[in-house]
Scaffold this active site. Structure first.
Site, short mmCIF file in Angstrom:
data_model
loop_
_atom_site.label_atom_id
_atom_site.label_comp_id
_atom_site.label_asym_id
_atom_site.label_seq_id
_atom_site.Cartn_x
_atom_site.Cartn_y
_atom_site.Cartn_z
N ILE A 1 -47.00 116.49 87.84
CA ILE A 1 -46.72 115.06 87.88
C ILE A 1 -46.06 114.67 89.19
O ILE A 1 -46.38 113.64 89.78
CB ILE A 1 -45.85 114.66 86.67
N MET B 1 -39.33 120.67 67.72
CA MET B 1 -38.92 121.99 67.24
C MET B 1 -39.01 123.01 68.36
O MET B 1 -40.00 123.05 69.11
CB MET B 1 -39.81 122.41 66.06
N GLY B 2 -37.98 123.85 68.48
CA GLY B 2 -37.96 124.88 69.51
C GLY B 2 -37.52 124.38 70.87
O GLY B 2 -37.57 125.13 71.85
N GLN B 3 -37.10 123.11 70.93
CA GLN B 3 -36.69 122.53 72.21
C GLN B 3 -35.41 121.71 72.08
O GLN B 3 -35.31 120.61 72.61
CB GLN B 3 -37.80 121.63 72.78
N PRO C 1 -43.44 110.55 79.42
CA PRO C 1 -44.82 111.00 79.21
C PRO C 1 -44.96 111.77 77.91
O PRO C 1 -44.02 112.40 77.43
CB PRO C 1 -45.08 111.92 80.42
N ALA D 1 -37.92 116.69 88.61
CA ALA D 1 -37.76 118.14 88.44
C ALA D 1 -37.33 118.49 87.03
O ALA D 1 -36.47 117.82 86.44
CB ALA D 1 -36.74 118.67 89.44
N TYR E 1 -34.24 121.12 75.70
CA TYR E 1 -35.09 120.18 76.44
C TYR E 1 -34.97 118.78 75.86
O TYR E 1 -34.83 117.79 76.60
CB TYR E 1 -36.53 120.67 76.38
N THR F 1 -38.55 124.28 81.25
CA THR F 1 -38.40 124.55 79.83
C THR F 1 -37.96 126.00 79.64
O THR F 1 -38.35 126.88 80.41
CB THR F 1 -39.71 124.32 79.05
#
Length: 241
Positions: free
Chosen positions: A14, A142-144, A177, A83, A147, A86
């Protein structure tokens, strides 16, 4: 003299699309990157856009990097915080290193970068700041936890900074996004995309980096001066905020 735009994480995905679109719109563009010298050199050869290497999670590195950009190209009028990294994992298995790496690179970097340019923007009574957040900062994933927390934090930061600087000709906005067809996403097995990703997206396809880039060009334009503190969702209808 054209306005100077600085894009973090600007040589791939991006960020690279944003840099190209801003250059095409007449801006003088600087692309920051963290570590891939080969990709950065190839990007400069292809586009003619200057690249600058520093770690956006390091406040002093950002201070030195922005000073270098200003010395070579001029004061930064447009900042695009793109910037990000993950380090996915369920919270009950997540290490402190996974947590802090994402928070530092994705969220603390936004403070590190904005702090370097905001005083100059206030002095000149003009500035545009756009931060690339994420659909997962709006709805969670889930799992983030790391983030999602960082990306949600970027949205809150955007709203507060917009209020602080609205009367100084500075707009501060975020873009969220959804699934975008970057190198990382397209590396997923096609059957995973077909069965588990695309069915979640009402328009039935991945977004393109250039579609996010066009959002950025719109938000940084003079004509968008009445838009600040906003979150622009670009996710094909996957999450309607």
């Amino acid at each position: 003299m054209s306005r100077v735009a600085l894009v973090t994480g600007g040589t791939r995905g991006i960020g690279a699309a944003v840099c190209r679109a801003l250059k095409d719109a007449g801006y003088t563009v600087a692309a920051n990157y963290a570590g891939n010298d080969e990709a950065a050199a190839a990007f400069t050869r292809e586009t003619g856009i200057a690249t600058f290497k520093w770690d956006v999670s390091d406040f002093n590195a950002c201070k030195a990097g922005v000073a270098e950009v200003a010395a070579k190209l001029g004061p930064v009028d447009v900042l695009v915080n793109n910037a990000g990294i993950t380090r996915d994992g369920m919270l009950h298995k997540m290490s402190p290193e996974q947590w802090y790496a994402v928070i530092n690179t994705n969220l603390n970097s936004v403070f590190n970068m904005c702090r370097q340019v905001i005083e100059g923007m206030r002095d000149r009574n003009f500035g545009r700041i756009v931060t690339i957040s994420s659909i997962n900062g709006q709805k969670g994933q889930m799992g983030q936890t790391n983030y999602s927390a960082a990306k949600a934090g970027e949205i809150g930061f955007t709203k507060a900074l917009a209020q602080e600087n609205a009367r100084k000709g500075i707009t501060v906005n975020a873009i969220c996004p959804g699934y975008i067809g970057t190198e990382m996403v397209r590396a997923m097995p096609q059957d995973v995309l077909d069965k588990h990703v695309l069915p979640l997206i009402p328009v039935g396809r991945l977004g393109e980096p250039e579609e996010i880039a066009r959002c950025v060009v719109f938000l940084v334009a003079d004509e968008a001066a009445f838009i600040t503190g906003s979150t622009l969702t670009a996710n094909g209808g996957q999450y309607m905020a």
